[in-house]
Design a protein around this motif. Structure first.
Motif, PDB file in Angstrom:
ATOM      1  N   VAL A  12       7.183  -9.912  -5.070  1.00  0.00           N
ATOM      2  CA  VAL A  12       7.727  -8.553  -4.999  1.00  0.00           C
ATOM      3  C   VAL A  12       8.207  -8.229  -3.588  1.00  0.00           C
ATOM      4  O   VAL A  12       9.267  -7.613  -3.404  1.00  0.00           O
ATOM      5  CB  VAL A  12       6.670  -7.520  -5.479  1.00  0.00           C
ATOM      6  N   ALA A  13       7.488  -8.655  -2.578  1.00  0.00           N
ATOM      7  CA  ALA A  13       7.878  -8.376  -1.191  1.00  0.00           C
ATOM      8  C   ALA A  13       9.089  -9.193  -0.775  1.00  0.00           C
ATOM      9  O   ALA A  13       9.976  -8.683  -0.080  1.00  0.00           O
ATOM     10  CB  ALA A  13       6.706  -8.653  -0.257  1.00  0.00           C
ATOM     11  N   PRO A  20      10.605  -2.213   1.901  1.00  0.00           N
ATOM     12  CA  PRO A  20      10.136  -3.280   2.800  1.00  0.00           C
ATOM     13  C   PRO A  20       9.320  -2.760   3.983  1.00  0.00           C
ATOM     14  O   PRO A  20       8.583  -3.524   4.602  1.00  0.00           O
ATOM     15  CB  PRO A  20      11.416  -3.960   3.284  1.00  0.00           C
ATOM     16  N   TYR A  21       9.422  -1.472   4.279  1.00  0.00           N
ATOM     17  CA  TYR A  21       8.594  -0.911   5.352  1.00  0.00           C
ATOM     18  C   TYR A  21       7.141  -0.800   4.903  1.00  0.00           C
ATOM     19  O   TYR A  21       6.224  -1.076   5.669  1.00  0.00           O
ATOM     20  CB  TYR A  21       9.129   0.469   5.759  1.00  0.00           C
ATOM     21  N   LEU A  22       6.923  -0.401   3.647  1.00  0.00           N
ATOM     22  CA  LEU A  22       5.566  -0.278   3.115  1.00  0.00           C
ATOM     23  C   LEU A  22       5.026  -1.600   2.584  1.00  0.00           C
ATOM     24  O   LEU A  22       3.820  -1.825   2.565  1.00  0.00           O
ATOM     25  CB  LEU A  22       5.536   0.774   1.994  1.00  0.00           C
ATOM     26  N   PHE A  23       5.925  -2.475   2.134  1.00  0.00           N
ATOM     27  CA  PHE A  23       5.528  -3.767   1.582  1.00  0.00           C
ATOM     28  C   PHE A  23       6.281  -4.873   2.309  1.00  0.00           C
ATOM     29  O   PHE A  23       7.261  -5.422   1.790  1.00  0.00           O
ATOM     30  CB  PHE A  23       5.820  -3.809   0.071  1.00  0.00           C
ATOM     31  N   ILE A  29       3.680 -10.419   7.662  1.00  0.00           N
ATOM     32  CA  ILE A  29       2.229 -10.192   7.707  1.00  0.00           C
ATOM     33  C   ILE A  29       1.541 -11.331   8.459  1.00  0.00           C
ATOM     34  O   ILE A  29       0.685 -11.097   9.317  1.00  0.00           O
ATOM     35  CB  ILE A  29       1.656 -10.038   6.281  1.00  0.00           C
ATOM     36  N   ALA A  30       1.930 -12.573   8.161  1.00  0.00           N
ATOM     37  CA  ALA A  30       1.343 -13.733   8.855  1.00  0.00           C
ATOM     38  C   ALA A  30       1.655 -13.687  10.345  1.00  0.00           C
ATOM     39  O   ALA A  30       0.790 -13.998  11.182  1.00  0.00           O
ATOM     40  CB  ALA A  30       1.856 -15.027   8.233  1.00  0.00           C
ATOM     41  N   ALA A  31       2.877 -13.288  10.701  1.00  0.00           N
ATOM     42  CA  ALA A  31       3.242 -13.190  12.118  1.00  0.00           C
ATOM     43  C   ALA A  31       2.440 -12.104  12.820  1.00  0.00           C
ATOM     44  O   ALA A  31       2.014 -12.276  13.975  1.00  0.00           O
ATOM     45  CB  ALA A  31       4.742 -12.913  12.254  1.00  0.00           C
ATOM     46  N   ALA A  32       2.195 -10.984  12.139  1.00  0.00           N
ATOM     47  CA  ALA A  32       1.387  -9.909  12.730  1.00  0.00           C
ATOM     48  C   ALA A  32      -0.050 -10.369  12.939  1.00  0.00           C
ATOM     49  O   ALA A  32      -0.661 -10.066  13.969  1.00  0.00           O
ATOM     50  CB  ALA A  32       1.429  -8.672  11.832  1.00  0.00           C
ATOM     51  N   PHE A  33      -0.596 -11.097  11.978  1.00  0.00           N
ATOM     52  CA  PHE A  33      -1.949 -11.633  12.145  1.00  0.00           C
ATOM     53  C   PHE A  33      -1.999 -12.613  13.310  1.00  0.00           C
ATOM     54  O   PHE A  33      -2.938 -12.589  14.109  1.00  0.00           O
ATOM     55  CB  PHE A  33      -2.425 -12.327  10.856  1.00  0.00           C
ATOM     56  N   GLU A  34      -1.000 -13.463  13.408  1.00  0.00           N
ATOM     57  CA  GLU A  34      -0.973 -14.464  14.480  1.00  0.00           C
ATOM     58  C   GLU A  34      -0.850 -13.812  15.854  1.00  0.00           C
ATOM     59  O   GLU A  34      -1.523 -14.206  16.797  1.00  0.00           O
ATOM     60  CB  GLU A  34       0.180 -15.442  14.248  1.00  0.00           C
ATOM     61  N   SER A  35      -0.016 -12.791  15.966  1.00  0.00           N
ATOM     62  CA  SER A  35       0.187 -12.171  17.279  1.00  0.00           C
ATOM     63  C   SER A  35      -0.981 -11.273  17.695  1.00  0.00           C
ATOM     64  O   SER A  35      -1.135 -10.995  18.881  1.00  0.00           O
ATOM     65  CB  SER A  35       1.484 -11.360  17.276  1.00  0.00           C
TER      66      SER A  35
END
Length: 172
Positions: A12-13, A20-23, A29-35
């Motif tokens: 869906v994303a 796309p701002y909410l989802f 998401i992976a890049a945000a976790f990594e950074s």
């Protein structure tokens, strides 16, 4: 089911069926976790520093007071008083606790303990009050008293109820 939900979100994303701002996409998401992994690790350790002593302390308090109240029939008069305190939300107490506590850590630990102790306490009382009297009679016949009676008879017999209350406490 969990894997299916993750795959559904991924689809869906990526197709951008939703905002796309909410989802965001799973790559974002992976890049945000990594950074932010250092910040998240620091926050996780700070949460565990608060949660582990609080859970341990609430379990000790609930088992001690629950055992005392469950074994003594005279303590049934305290049950409504304890229930009255248990329904006060911790968010209502937080300004007073923050004002009266010496440190933010002690205030936080108090509020977490206050929030999670009640379900375990009531489950301990119920579990001990519902122990089959034959177990206690057999313990008396074997002359088990004090700590030995508590560890060998009372705690094992009441442990299913105590653990059920503890799981409910952790959910809160």
């Amino acid at each position: 089911i969990f894997a299916g939900l993750v795959l559904l979100y991924h689809y869906v994303a990526d197709v951008k069926m939703l905002n796309p701002y909410l989802f965001p996409t799973t790559e974002k998401i992976a890049a945000a976790f990594e950074s932010n992994k250092e910040v998240m690790l620091t926050n996780m350790l700070a949460s565990f520093k608060l949660l582990i002593p609080s859970v341990f302390l609430s379990l000790v308090i609930a088992v001690i007071f629950g055992t005392i109240m469950g074994l003594n029939k005279k303590q049934e008069a305290l049950h409504p008083v304890i229930y009255a305190f248990s329904v006060i939300p911790s968010i209502l107490l937080s300004p007073f606790v923050l004002l009266l506590s010496p440190t933010l850590l002690s205030a936080s630990i108090f509020l977490v303990v206050y929030n999670i102790v009640w379900a375990t306490l009531f489950a301990t009382i119920t579990g001990i009050m519902t122990i089959d009297k034959r177990y206690l009679d057999k313990a008396a016949t074997l002359e088990l008293t004090g700590v030995k009676r508590f560890v060998k008879v009372i705690l094992p017999a009441a442990s299913p109820s105590i653990l059920a209350g503890f799981v409910n406490s952790l959910r809160s």
